[in-house]
Enzyme design. Structure first.
Site, PDB file in Angstrom:
ATOM      1  N   ILE A 461      61.124 -46.999 -19.198  1.00  0.00           N
ATOM      2  CA  ILE A 461      62.086 -46.652 -18.148  1.00  0.00           C
ATOM      3  C   ILE A 461      61.577 -47.096 -16.781  1.00  0.00           C
ATOM      4  O   ILE A 461      62.130 -46.750 -15.752  1.00  0.00           O
ATOM      5  CB  ILE A 461      62.415 -45.146 -18.161  1.00  0.00           C
ATOM      6  CG1 ILE A 461      61.156 -44.297 -17.935  1.00  0.00           C
ATOM      7  CG2 ILE A 461      63.081 -44.778 -19.472  1.00  0.00           C
ATOM      8  CD1 ILE A 461      61.461 -42.805 -17.732  1.00  0.00           C
ATOM      9  N   GLY A 462      60.472 -47.837 -16.786  1.00  0.00           N
ATOM     10  CA  GLY A 462      59.925 -48.347 -15.532  1.00  0.00           C
ATOM     11  C   GLY A 462      58.411 -48.332 -15.434  1.00  0.00           C
ATOM     12  O   GLY A 462      57.836 -49.130 -14.684  1.00  0.00           O
ATOM     13  N   GLY A 674      47.806 -39.324 -19.347  1.00  0.00           N
ATOM     14  CA  GLY A 674      49.182 -39.471 -18.853  1.00  0.00           C
ATOM     15  C   GLY A 674      49.315 -39.244 -17.358  1.00  0.00           C
ATOM     16  O   GLY A 674      48.718 -38.334 -16.798  1.00  0.00           O
ATOM     17  N   GLU A 677      54.130 -37.442 -14.907  1.00  0.00           N
ATOM     18  CA  GLU A 677      54.596 -36.218 -14.242  1.00  0.00           C
ATOM     19  C   GLU A 677      53.676 -35.804 -13.082  1.00  0.00           C
ATOM     20  O   GLU A 677      54.163 -35.429 -12.015  1.00  0.00           O
ATOM     21  CB  GLU A 677      54.706 -35.048 -15.232  1.00  0.00           C
ATOM     22  CG  GLU A 677      55.158 -35.405 -16.642  1.00  0.00           C
ATOM     23  CD  GLU A 677      56.571 -35.900 -16.758  1.00  0.00           C
ATOM     24  OE1 GLU A 677      57.430 -35.519 -15.932  1.00  0.00           O
ATOM     25  OE2 GLU A 677      56.845 -36.691 -17.683  1.00  0.00           O
TER      26      GLU A 677
END
Ligand code: MOS
Length: 710
Positions: A461-462, A674, A677
């Site tokens: 998604i980017g 990750g 977020e």
């Protein structure tokens, strides 16, 4: 050739395609006989549609069909006895209206313009019922969510903060925030016969989309083909299958031609979720030397009357700091609004704004440096789950961030640092998000020309999924990046999780790692060398010597039991330097530093871009973004990009990401945690805290617009 190392700042492997227009997005696929769908929104906020007049629309030039509740073909997954019923709103299934802008008809025409024109000719007669959109007015109707995952939490004593010598007890409010990716949500549906369909759509999870469409139409999963090769941003708005996607498939079936349904920008405010309006109460109690005695975190957020949405808004307060006593309460308030959905840093971004603001307030009450206060309450183990961290380098984050932003320039007394007419301040805020990993399968093929292709049904998604995967594969195989391609965004590829919750690199990257190790091992085996040999071998020659036209392998990679013995989180510490103009109330973010403990960094350039993008989202959250409903009509009054303000280039300073870059030893074979977020979580508090330090105004209701400062 120099071997590619993990962390290599590779340019995006699909960058050229993206900037030259060569990248094909969902709405750009050519289909023979394509028709165009435009939705007709309800103009009431609650009630029923009693009649519709579609005659003028049907007579308009180029109109193929007008679908309403009165003529829509049944969708199997909408039926009460469906094996796997469709979740949420079922368009054209009944005549109920739950929120303003809910689609009540779909016009299909030969061109988009003709469909748009005819959609305006559709009229409806309604029986209106009273509605509620005001959050404040309905605050007391907050309920514990039905799904059972958000029970009140107590560690030690509840509300213990009240008995501490130093107390902060405040409410923090966030408005609804819209994802507003640059690419509109578009779906093209094209049936092949009666039992097979191709769907080109904006999706963060092609396998999830495949399951949803298969369930809705009672199709075999393998007869549903989801294509989502390029996605122009999503931020969480494409984690689920939305009613308009089902409607496109339904319409294509009815008109027996492919249908392309594009949401308008205004419809993006009502149809594809948003970060819910939330009011949180934080209670912090501390001893005079700054030890937390109790943390209480309560959150109320809006949801829809027709579907419950929940998120982890209060979770951060249970594990981020050591406190013997901590308790949380989470409530949702059902309103006549479209259903919210996860938006980057879902829950935690909301919760961290409140907690990290309150902690800053406590630091001033104690007369303590905000970093020193956090260090005094450093959680050496996870106090919620009572487990050791798999890795945590937050002290290093504090130190690096403080040094890079020049924290020693900060004056503890608000309003005392000036730069000409401007008041200058420093602030910091922390973020954390669970480091997850899901089972993933990757297929790999080495061809006789020395090229390697990998396939997995993940998305991009980017963030640059293909780029990160290429770095991993190139590193293990010892090949240059341009010999490798990574294929994604197609439900026909091997199983991968949805791109959400910052888990793509950990999940798919581990599978790429494992399958590359397996391929390399096989090639060494064929060469008669031990698999751990460091001798370079010529893969093409090995294939040739064994008469192999190619070598193909596939492997699943999944979390192991050992990882469950640890609590795994990514952490971030955001440092902001802002200037506030005392006369105009203007806030300029001058510098933003994100220091990141996300384990090993695989692809430095794209990870940095992730952090910068998230920080921009955080600046929007804290300074500009707010979707406003006029409660007299139940309708958004700024449902467009002119009135809903996302930050523009002029609002964004130099943003820098600094990575600790130490592999997590337990979570997965590549040591990643990750960044998606944590790039946003904590940013709003860092800026709001810097605004307070600059001018002495504590704004607990976002966004911090000039009117609130003067
Ligand atoms: Mo993210 S809100 O998990 O797309």
């Amino acid at each position: 050739m120099n071997k590619i190392v993990l962390g290599e700042p590779l340019n995006r492997v699909d960058g050229r395609l993206k900037v030259t227009g060569g990248a094909k997005y969902s709405g750009e696929y050519k289909q023979p006989g394509l028709t165009y769908g435009v939705l007709v929104p309800a103009t009431i906020t609650s009630g029923t549609v009693t009649a519709m007049d579609t005659r003028a629309a049907e007579r308009a030039p180029g109109v193929v069909a007008v679908i309403t509740v009165f003529n829509a073909p049944a969708v199997p997954g909408f039926q009460k006895d469906a094996v796997k019923p469709v979740r949420g709103l079922k368009l054209f299934n009944d005549n109920k209206v739950y929120f303003n802008g809910q689609p009540i008809a779909l016009v299909i025409a030969e061109t988009f313009e003709r469909a748009t024109y005819a959609a305006k000719l559709v009229t409806a007669t309604y029986a209106e019922t009273p509605f509620e959109t005001s959050f404040e007015k309905n605050f007391d109707k907050g309920v514990v969510p039905n799904n059972g995952q958000y029970k009140d939490y107590v560690r030690g004593l509840a509300d213990a903060y009240k008995n501490a010598p130093v107390i902060v007890e405040e409410d923090y409010k966030l408005p609804s925030e819209m994802h507003n990716p640059m690419e509109l949500h578009v779906t093209i549906a094209a049936w092949v016969g009666d039992d097979e369909v191709h769907v080109y759509t904006k999706s963060q999870g092609v396998m999830g989309s495949q399951r949803s469409v298969a369930n809705a139409f009672g199709l075999a999963t393998e007869k549903v083909h989801i294509h989502s090769r390029f996605v122009g941003g999503a931020f969480g708005s494409s984690l689920r299958t939305w009613p308009h996607e089902i409607a496109a498939v339904q319409a294509a079936k009815l008109v027996k031609r492919p249908v392309k349904l594009t949401l308008t920008r205004e419809q993006m405010f009502t149809s594809v979720g948003y970060r819910p309006l939330t009011i949180q109460k934080i209670g912090l109690g501390a001893t005079l030397d700054g030890k937390l005695v109790g943390i209480t975190h309560e959150s109320h957020s809006q949801t829809a009357v027709y579907e419950e949405f929940t998120e982890n808004a209060v979770a951060v307060s249970r594990f981020l700091y050591a406190s013997a006593n901590a308790n949380t309460r989470y409530r949702v308030v059902p309103l006549n609004v479209g259903v919210p959905c996860p938006m980057r840093g879902p829950g935690e971004a909301t919760g961290a704004f409140a907690l990290e603001s309150a902690l800053d307030e406590l630091s001033y009450k104690l007369g303590m440096d905000p970093i020193a206060l956090r260090l005094a309450n450093y959680a050496e183990t996870d106090p919620e789950r009572n487990l050791p961290w798999s890795s945590k380098y937050v002290k290093e984050c504090y130190a690096l961030g403080a040094s890079r932003i020049g924290w020693d320039q900060r004056l503890a007394h608000p309003g005392s640092l000036r730069d000409g007419e401007w008041l200058v301040g420093y602030g910091m805020g922390c973020g954390a998000f669970g480091a997850h990993r899901s089972a993933t399968t990757v297929r790999i093929r080495l061809s006789a020309d020395g090229r390697v292709v990998l396939w997995s049904a993940t998305s991009d998604i980017g963030p640059g999924t293909g780029t990160a995967m290429t770095v991993i594969a190139a590193n293990i195989l010892g090949l240059p990046a341009d010999k490798i391609s990574f294929e994604l965004g197609d439900s026909g590829f091997p199983t991968a999780p949805t791109q959400g919750g910052s888990q793509t690199v950990s999940s798919v990257g581990s599978a790429v790692h494992d399958v590359c190790v397996a391929l390399r091992g096989r090639l060494y085996e064929l060469s008669g060398l031990p698999v751990d040999s460091t001798t370079d071998i010529d893969y093409v020659r090995v294939l040739k010597e064994h008469g192999l036209p190619e070598l193909e392998l596939s492997g699943e990679s999944k979390p192991d039991a050992e990882a469950q013995k640890y609590s795994s989180y990514s952490f971030s510490a955001h440092f902001a330097k802002v200037a506030v103009h005392p006369l105009t109330g203007q806030v300029r973010v001058r510098q933003l530093i994100a220091v990141v403990d996300a384990g090993k960094v695989i692809s430095h350039k794209t990870a940095s871009s992730q952090m910068i993008g998230g920080a921009v989202g955080g600046i929007g959250m804290v300074l500009t973004e707010e979707a406003v409903i006029d409660d007299r009509f139940g309708k958004y009054i700024n449902g467009n990009l002119a009135d809903y303000h996302v930050p523009v280039n002029a609002d964004i300073p130099d943003i820098e990401a600094i990575f600790i870059d130490k592999p997590d030893p337990y979570i997965n074979p590549i040591g990643t945690k990750g960044v998606g977020e944590i790039s946003l979580i904590g940013v709003a508090a860092a800026v709001a805290n810097a605004v307070y330090n600059a001018c002495g105004k504590r704004i607990r209701e976002l966004p911090i617009t000039p009117d609130k400062l003067i």
